[in-house]
Design a protein around this motif. Structure first.
Motif, PDB file in Angstrom:
ATOM      1  N   LEU A  42      53.002  -6.292 -27.700  1.00 56.30           N
ATOM      2  CA  LEU A  42      53.945  -7.112 -26.953  1.00 56.30           C
ATOM      3  C   LEU A  42      54.735  -6.238 -25.981  1.00 56.30           C
ATOM      4  N   PRO A  43      54.936  -6.704 -24.748  1.00 55.15           N
ATOM      5  CA  PRO A  43      55.763  -5.954 -23.805  1.00 55.15           C
ATOM      6  C   PRO A  43      57.184  -5.794 -24.330  1.00 55.15           C
ATOM      7  N   ALA A  44      57.854  -4.751 -23.900  1.00 51.93           N
ATOM      8  CA  ALA A  44      59.194  -4.450 -24.401  1.00 51.93           C
ATOM      9  C   ALA A  44      60.170  -5.602 -24.192  1.00 51.93           C
ATOM     10  N   GLY A  45      60.133  -6.216 -23.004  1.00 53.52           N
ATOM     11  CA  GLY A  45      61.048  -7.322 -22.729  1.00 53.52           C
ATOM     12  C   GLY A  45      60.803  -8.509 -23.631  1.00 53.52           C
ATOM     13  N   ARG A  46      59.542  -8.840 -23.854  1.00 47.62           N
ATOM     14  CA  ARG A  46      59.183  -9.956 -24.729  1.00 47.62           C
ATOM     15  C   ARG A  46      59.605  -9.662 -26.168  1.00 47.62           C
ATOM     16  N   LEU A  47      59.355  -8.438 -26.616  1.00 47.65           N
ATOM     17  CA  LEU A  47      59.718  -8.055 -27.971  1.00 47.65           C
ATOM     18  C   LEU A  47      61.223  -8.113 -28.167  1.00 47.65           C
ATOM     19  N   THR A  48      61.988  -7.678 -27.182  1.00 43.22           N
ATOM     20  CA  THR A  48      63.446  -7.713 -27.286  1.00 43.22           C
ATOM     21  C   THR A  48      63.940  -9.137 -27.501  1.00 43.22           C
ATOM     22  N   ALA A  49      63.381 -10.088 -26.765  1.00 49.64           N
ATOM     23  CA  ALA A  49      63.782 -11.496 -26.907  1.00 49.64           C
ATOM     24  C   ALA A  49      63.421 -12.031 -28.291  1.00 49.64           C
ATOM     25  N   LEU A  50      62.245 -11.670 -28.795  1.00 49.40           N
ATOM     26  CA  LEU A  50      61.821 -12.135 -30.114  1.00 49.40           C
ATOM     27  C   LEU A  50      62.686 -11.536 -31.219  1.00 49.40           C
TER      28      LEU A  50
END
Length: 266
Positions: A42-50
């Protein structure tokens, strides 16, 4: 009413969140965001949101500046597995929050042992529930919930259900032709809401979106009185934007082992 079947705003957020939970659960001493990103792709930005979502719902806890472990909510769901009363109690506040966010009564339903079952719902004075004037088990052909569940079965499963339940005309809008209904179910886009525009009860419109958790067939639905029918499209969009916590809890609840869970809207 000019409301078309259109894809909902559902995306892969719940599926991705389950992937994150699987990885976190394998690291009892904690796992970093960088390692999570590598293992889940998962991209860093997507992972941060999750991770933000999972922390808010209590499924993960941040134990150091950059390390995460499984949270208390996940442990409580695991401890309540098999205890239907405890599971309902854990899920009900999440469902009620979704009700308030979309401004409509919301429902969780499953197809169990060949029958439609509304397992849980959240309603209130400003979000009245549908009056069950005909048993939902006998009226799948007319309800958004029933049609959503049937759409997830194979052709033989649908025919078997309709053979056991006569397609009675409940309102002037009810489909009573099994050929027509089967054709529409087969053509139903997997990411689109299934609608009930006064097919089950005069005065109520509904929409349902399919939910799969492991081998379980289920759906998430909402209902509105017809005087608020103009809000249906917006309410369904809100369901898509805000349903992740409910669907995540449902996925964990329905699967035999949440670490083996998979969830999709189709």
């Amino acid at each position: 009413m000019a409301l078309k079947h259109e894809p909902t705003a559902f995306d892969h957020s719940v599926f991705d969140a389950l992937r994150v939970l699987e990885t976190v659960s394998r690291h009892s001493a904690g796992v970093t965001a960088a390692e999570l990103s590598r293992r889940t792709a998962l991209p860093a930005g997507r992972l941060t949101a999750l991770l933000r979502l999972l922390r808010r719902e209590g499924y993960v806890e941040q134990v150091t500046e950059d390390a995460y472990v499984a949270g208390g909510a996940l442990a409580r769901l695991g401890a309540a597995r098999g205890d239907e009363r405890a599971l309902r109690a854990l899920l009900q506040p999440v469902l009620e929050r979704l009700r308030d966010q979309v401004g409509a009564a919301v429902y969780l339903s499953r197809y169990v042992d060949g029958e439609v079952s509304v397992t849980q719902y959240a309603a209130g004075p400003s979000a009245p529930a549908v009056h069950e004037w005909v048993d939902f088990r006998c009226s799948a052909h007319a309800t958004a919930v029933g049609k959503s569940l049937l759409a997830q079965l194979d052709h033989d499963g649908r025919r078997d259900h309709l053979a056991r339940h006569r397609m009675a005309r409940l309102t002037s809008r009810t489909i009573t032709s099994d050929k027509l209904l089967l054709s529409r179910l087969a053509a139903q886009p997997p990411t689109a809401p299934v609608l009930d525009l006064q097919e089950y009860a005069v005065g109520t419109v509904c929409a349902a979106v399919p939910v799969r958790a492991g081998s379980a067939v289920g759906c998430l639905a909402l209902s509105l009185p017809t005087e608020q029918a103009h809000r249906l499209r917006r309410a369904v969009a809100g369901l898509g934007r805000n349903c992740a916590p409910v669907l995540l809890a449902l996925a964990i609840r329905l699967t035999d082992g949440w670490s083996r869970a998979s969830l999709g809207t189709g």
